[in-house]
Design a protein around this motif. Structure first.
Motif, short mmCIF file in Angstrom:
data_model
loop_
_atom_site.label_atom_id
_atom_site.label_comp_id
_atom_site.label_asym_id
_atom_site.label_seq_id
_atom_site.Cartn_x
_atom_site.Cartn_y
_atom_site.Cartn_z
N ASN A 27 0.83 -1.21 0.00
CA ASN A 27 0.00 0.00 0.00
C ASN A 27 0.86 1.25 0.00
O ASN A 27 0.56 2.22 -0.71
CB ASN A 27 -0.93 0.02 1.23
CG ASN A 27 -2.25 -0.62 0.93
OD1 ASN A 27 -2.72 -0.61 -0.18
ND2 ASN A 27 -2.87 -1.18 1.96
N PHE A 30 2.42 1.54 -3.65
CA PHE A 30 1.56 1.80 -4.80
C PHE A 30 0.49 2.86 -4.57
O PHE A 30 -0.09 3.35 -5.52
CB PHE A 30 0.88 0.49 -5.25
CG PHE A 30 1.85 -0.51 -5.77
CD1 PHE A 30 2.59 -0.26 -6.91
CD2 PHE A 30 2.06 -1.71 -5.12
CE1 PHE A 30 3.50 -1.17 -7.40
CE2 PHE A 30 2.96 -2.64 -5.60
CZ PHE A 30 3.68 -2.37 -6.73
N ARG A 31 0.19 3.19 -3.32
CA ARG A 31 -0.88 4.14 -3.04
C ARG A 31 -0.34 5.26 -2.17
O ARG A 31 -0.70 5.39 -1.02
CB ARG A 31 -2.03 3.42 -2.37
CG ARG A 31 -2.53 2.26 -3.22
CD ARG A 31 -3.63 1.54 -2.58
NE ARG A 31 -4.83 2.36 -2.76
CZ ARG A 31 -5.93 2.19 -2.05
NH1 ARG A 31 -5.97 1.27 -1.13
NH2 ARG A 31 -6.98 2.93 -2.26
N ARG A 32 0.48 6.07 -2.71
CA ARG A 32 1.15 7.13 -1.94
C ARG A 32 0.22 8.27 -1.56
O ARG A 32 0.54 9.05 -0.69
CB ARG A 32 2.32 7.68 -2.74
CG ARG A 32 3.34 6.63 -3.01
CD ARG A 32 4.45 7.13 -3.85
NE ARG A 32 5.27 5.98 -4.23
CZ ARG A 32 6.43 6.09 -4.74
NH1 ARG A 32 6.97 7.25 -4.96
NH2 ARG A 32 7.12 5.01 -5.06
N ASP A 33 -0.92 8.38 -2.22
CA ASP A 33 -1.82 9.50 -1.95
C ASP A 33 -2.71 9.27 -0.73
O ASP A 33 -3.27 10.20 -0.19
CB ASP A 33 -2.71 9.76 -3.18
CG ASP A 33 -3.52 8.55 -3.57
OD1 ASP A 33 -3.12 7.42 -3.22
OD2 ASP A 33 -4.56 8.72 -4.23
N GLY A 34 -2.83 8.04 -0.28
CA GLY A 34 -3.70 7.72 0.85
C GLY A 34 -3.05 8.01 2.19
O GLY A 34 -1.85 8.26 2.30
N TRP A 38 -5.49 4.66 6.87
CA TRP A 38 -6.35 3.95 5.92
C TRP A 38 -5.64 2.72 5.37
O TRP A 38 -6.26 1.67 5.20
CB TRP A 38 -6.76 4.91 4.81
CG TRP A 38 -7.70 4.31 3.82
CD1 TRP A 38 -7.48 4.14 2.50
CD2 TRP A 38 -9.01 3.79 4.07
NE1 TRP A 38 -8.55 3.55 1.90
CE2 TRP A 38 -9.52 3.31 2.85
CE3 TRP A 38 -9.79 3.65 5.19
CZ2 TRP A 38 -10.76 2.73 2.73
CZ3 TRP A 38 -11.04 3.08 5.07
CH2 TRP A 38 -11.51 2.63 3.86
N TRP A 39 -4.35 2.82 5.10
CA TRP A 39 -3.58 1.66 4.62
C TRP A 39 -3.60 0.55 5.65
O TRP A 39 -3.79 -0.62 5.31
CB TRP A 39 -2.12 2.02 4.37
CG TRP A 39 -1.84 3.01 3.31
CD1 TRP A 39 -2.66 3.40 2.30
CD2 TRP A 39 -0.63 3.73 3.15
NE1 TRP A 39 -2.04 4.33 1.51
CE2 TRP A 39 -0.79 4.55 2.01
CE3 TRP A 39 0.56 3.78 3.84
CZ2 TRP A 39 0.21 5.40 1.55
CZ3 TRP A 39 1.56 4.61 3.39
CH2 TRP A 39 1.38 5.41 2.26
N GLN A 42 -7.18 -1.01 5.85
CA GLN A 42 -7.43 -1.84 4.67
C GLN A 42 -6.64 -3.14 4.74
O GLN A 42 -7.16 -4.22 4.48
CB GLN A 42 -7.02 -1.08 3.40
CG GLN A 42 -8.11 -0.35 2.73
CD GLN A 42 -7.63 0.21 1.40
OE1 GLN A 42 -6.46 0.55 1.22
NE2 GLN A 42 -8.54 0.29 0.46
N THR A 43 -5.37 -3.03 5.07
CA THR A 43 -4.52 -4.21 5.13
C THR A 43 -4.99 -5.16 6.23
O THR A 43 -4.96 -6.38 6.05
CB THR A 43 -3.06 -3.81 5.35
OG1 THR A 43 -2.67 -2.88 4.33
CG2 THR A 43 -2.15 -5.00 5.30
#
Length: 175
Positions: A27, A30-34, A38-39, A42-43
């Motif tokens: 996360n 690949f998802r630097r904007d979050g 939240w990461w 989600q994980t």
């Protein structure tokens, strides 16, 4: 390293920790904007779902083989190392486990061409999208990644089939 592999093989908690750490890392990559929170949430949810699926599979396999999930992990280790148990009760349990897993792999083999075709369509679709948008590099890297992943799946499946067939014949010869 061997102790770590053994711990991961036997412990569902260790597998959960590994999935969680790798998931948070993916996360973050690949998802630097979050947001970090939240990461983590989600994980944690994805880890819980994955561990629930693994635990259910272990319970189902344990019931079919007639042993507990820890016994399944030990028998799978023995299959990987091609060790035939000397105890007749363990041999009978291993016989049931090998028959169960070989049956699953052979039934699952029917779907392998469809899975391969689906993966090929995904890779081809990415190549077309890359060609149309002009960024062919990412599409080529993705297509190569899909090809490597499919090759790895075939290789591990073939190795597992060889090991289980070897164990089935060794158990037949042993008595």
């Amino acid at each position: 390293m061997r102790a770590l592999k053994l711990w991961l093989d036997r412990s569902l908690t260790a597998q959960a920790v590994l999935i969680f750490v790798l998931g948070v890392g993916a996360n973050a990559l690949f998802r630097r904007d979050g947001h970090l929170g939240w990461w983590v949430v989600q994980t944690a949810v994805f880890t819980a779902v994955a561990i629930a699926i693994v635990a259910a599979q272990r319970r189902r396999t344990g019931r079919a083989a007639g042993t507990d999930p820890r016994g399944i992990a030990e028998l799978n280790r023995r299959i990987r190392h091609r060790e035939v148990p000397s105890d007749p009760e363990q041999r009978a349990t291993m016989r049931r486990l090998v028959a169960e897993q070989l049956g699953k792999m052979e039934r699952g083999g029917r779907w392998l061409p469809y899975w391969l075709a689906g993966m090929g369509l995904i890779a081809a679709g990415m190549l077309v999208l890359g060609f149309v948008t002009g960024s062919l590099t990412v599409a080529l890297v993705f297509a190569v990644g899909v090809a490597v992943f499919c090759s790895w799946v075939f290789w591990t499946r073939r190795r597992a089939l060889e090991r289980h067939r070897h164990m089935r014949s060794a158990l037949r010869n042993h008595g």
